[in-house]
Design an enzyme around this catalytic site. Structure first.
Site, PDB file in Angstrom:
ATOM      1  N   GLU A  61      30.210  52.744  37.704  1.00  0.00           N
ATOM      2  CA  GLU A  61      30.278  54.180  37.377  1.00  0.00           C
ATOM      3  C   GLU A  61      28.889  54.734  37.061  1.00  0.00           C
ATOM      4  OE1 GLU A  61      31.441  57.678  37.448  1.00  0.00           O
ATOM      5  OE2 GLU A  61      33.098  56.258  37.561  1.00  0.00           O
ATOM      6  N   LEU A 110      47.528  37.644  34.192  1.00  0.00           N
ATOM      7  CA  LEU A 110      48.660  37.940  33.312  1.00  0.00           C
ATOM      8  C   LEU A 110      50.038  37.854  33.979  1.00  0.00           C
ATOM      9  CD1 LEU A 110      47.098  40.912  31.328  1.00  0.00           C
ATOM     10  CD2 LEU A 110      47.144  38.483  30.735  1.00  0.00           C
TER      11      LEU A 110
END
Length: 108
Positions: A55, A102
């Site tokens: 970014e 996960l």
């Protein structure tokens, strides 16, 4: 060293960088808690930091393009589009890293 800090402060002027910084700050403790090993914690945290790096680079590209001029030019548009695409890919990297670590824990 001062230029590095100035760059981070300057990045805070960009709304997208502020939003991603807040998200990274909120998710960092979650990454440490959910990672079952040092490697997993590192991957989860690194994926968040990578978004911030990309970014900042995207914001730098936009600043340079805007500095050159605001008149429409195909190459200026391409540069901004590629910077945005890089941010998108870094966001997808977060989803992939977090998902691969996960999702296997979810009972079937």
């Amino acid at each position: 060293a001062l230029c590095r800090l100035v760059g981070l402060v300057t990045g805070q002027n960009e709304a997208a960088f502020r939003q991603e910084s807040v998200l990274a700050i909120m998710l960092a403790p979650v990454a440490i808690w959910l990672g079952q090993s040092g490697v997993q914690r590192g991957v989860l945290l690194a994926s968040l930091l990578f978004v911030l790096v990309v970014e900042l680079l995207n914001s730098a590209i936009e600043a340079v393009v805007d500095r050159i001029g605001h008149d429409l030019h195909e190459l200026s548009g391409q540069a901004k589009d590629m910077g945005s695409a890089a941010v998108f890919l870094s966001d997808m990297n977060v989803l992939i890293c977090w998902g691969l670590i996960l999702l296997p824990r979810i009972p079937h």
